[in-house]
Design a protein around this motif. Structure first.
Motif, PDB file in Angstrom:
ATOM      1  N   TYR A 222       3.181   4.738  12.538  1.00 29.52           N
ATOM      2  CA  TYR A 222       3.625   6.013  13.093  1.00 29.52           C
ATOM      3  C   TYR A 222       3.061   7.159  12.247  1.00 29.52           C
ATOM      4  O   TYR A 222       2.863   7.013  11.038  1.00 29.52           O
TER       5      TYR A 222
ATOM      6  N   VAL B  77       4.723   4.290   8.206  1.00 30.17           N
ATOM      7  CA  VAL B  77       4.715   5.671   8.680  1.00 30.17           C
ATOM      8  C   VAL B  77       4.052   6.570   7.651  1.00 30.17           C
ATOM      9  O   VAL B  77       4.154   6.344   6.448  1.00 30.17           O
TER      10      VAL B  77
ATOM     11  N   LEU C 287      11.785   6.225  16.782  1.00 27.41           N
ATOM     12  CA  LEU C 287      11.285   7.076  15.700  1.00 27.41           C
ATOM     13  C   LEU C 287      11.905   8.469  15.768  1.00 27.41           C
ATOM     14  O   LEU C 287      12.416   8.987  14.766  1.00 27.41           O
TER      15      LEU C 287
END
Length: 419
Positions: free
Chosen positions: A154, A121, A81
């Protein structure tokens, strides 16, 4: 943009709590201000007593040892990430403060960049829809039906913290693997925290908020709730929230905490509302030194009357105009008149155009500290003007279905004005 800046100030407490991995939940998925599932919490307390742990055990984090494979997998995913975000992060303006402060547009750019990889995300500021949310939503629905399932996502925030979460549901129990990292200016990304815990409580609401509580919260200073919106919010609702509602909010004024309309504005604390309107238009809060003798008549009335259909005479009455000094009394928010530090934040869930051209904005107040995705709801009526200006015409709270509406006490009741 002003709405986001104002909201960011009051979301600071929640963001810090998230970085420390405080977690939460509440059983209130209908969005109608229903209380936590008291029976479920009671069962947790009783179970602790039967195990010989006592009630204090619920205030302690239930940590679970992580295997080397779990640590390695979480590390690899988090570093993947940060690797995707490094270029954008390093080129971004991070502010002049010692702590990183990224513009929200930069965070959103990183979210979109990561989403291209197919990852779920989102943004910690709750101002951007989760990308690739479908898998997470489907798994959480299964978990809500006590099916074994696992999902991950995320979270990026404007403090430069990158987080990875993995939720594992098995036999009705939830464990959460989490890891947090930062990108150093002169080094590779650094993992700052990693753990595996069994949350005290969790809930996936009908509105699409995933809420969990790492341990039973003792008080607002030791709050363990974390909120993450999974289902997307309508973009029009986001825009209306940002432009009309968030700049006012529920902090340091009572515009949305009382019922009022064009015929009954006497309950509005216009003197305290001035701060929010000023910041909404200017971008910065009014300087305390500039108004030690109050706010000059033309300034005060000019700002208030741009956004309210209130006559000069009414405003002089409501704002307790001092004709001898030629100003309206005002005092900045400070230690002596500050309200409780945590307050809900607004989320517009529906906008309706009325036959008379006005806009009815349906708002639900999200209260992280008490674990509610709708602590109370209210309808704000607004008239949009052709020149980009807007006028607030009324506010109506659904008292019957509200769990809690924060009380408000005008600043003048806390301390005497200095003139």
């Amino acid at each position: 943009m002003m709405g986001k800046k104002v909201l960011k100030v009051f979301m600071g407490i929640f963001i810090c709590a998230v970085f420390l991995e405080g977690c939460s939940s509440g059983n209130f998925g209908n969005g109608q201000g229903v209380d936590h599932d008291a029976s479920a919490k009671s069962e947790n307390l009783e179970k602790g007593k039967e195990d010989g742990q006592g009630e204090n055990a619920d205030y302690k984090v239930k940590s679970i040892p992580m295997s080397q494979e779990e640590e390695r997998e979480a590390t690899d995913k988090l570093l993947f990430l940060t690797d995707k975000c490094q270029s954008i992060f390093r080129q971004a303006d991070k502010g002049d403060a010692s702590n990183v402060i990224l513009d929200e547009a930069v965070v959103h750019e990183m979210v979109d960049t990561v989403a291209v990889e197919g990852l779920s995300v989102t943004c910690a500021q709750h101002d951007y829809n989760m990308r690739n949310y479908e898998v997470v939503h489907r798994i959480l629905q299964k978990a809500r039906e006590n099916e074994d399932a696992e999902t991950e996502f995320y979270v990026l925030d404007d403090n430069g913290i990158f987080r990875y979460y993995c939720f594992q549901f098995q036999c009705g129990a939830l464990t959460v693997v989490s890891a947090a990292a930062v990108i150093e200016e002169t080094a590779t990304p650094v993992i700052r925290r990693m753990e595996k815990i069994q949350p005290y409580y969790w809930e996936y609401t009908e509105k699409g908020w995933l809420i969990w509580e790492k341990a039973l919260s003792r008080n607002h200073e030791m709050d363990m709730h974390i909120f993450c919106r999974i289902l997307p919010l309508d973009e029009k609702c986001r825009q209306v929230t940002e432009k009309y509602i968030s700049p006012i909010g529920y902090v340091s004024n009572n515009l949305f905490l009382v019922d009022w309309d064009e015929e009954n504005m006497g309950q509005i604390a216009f003197n305290d509302l001035y701060d929010s309107l000023y910041t909404m238009e200017k971008g910065d809060a009014p300087a305390e030194d500039s108004y030690r003798q109050g706010i000059p008549k033309e300034e005060f009335e000019g700002l208030i009357r741009r956004h309210f259909d209130v006559s000069q005479g009414q405003l002089e009455e409501y704002g307790t105009y001092d004709s001898e000094v030629g100003s309206y009394p005002w005092i900045a928010v400070g230690p002596r008149n500050r309200l409780q530090r945590t307050r809900p934040f607004p989320e517009v869930v529906e906008c309706v155009k009325n036959d008379d051209g006005t806009l009815s904005v349906y708002v639900e107040a999200i209260f992280v500290e008490i674990g509610k995705d709708c602590a109370f709801s209210h309808v704000v009526t607004i008239r949009e003007e052709g020149d980009g200006r807007w006028v607030y015409l009324g506010n109506k709270i659904d008292w019957e279905k509200s769990y809690t509406v924060p009380a408000y006490k005008a600043r003048k009741e806390y301390t005497r004005y200095p003139f």
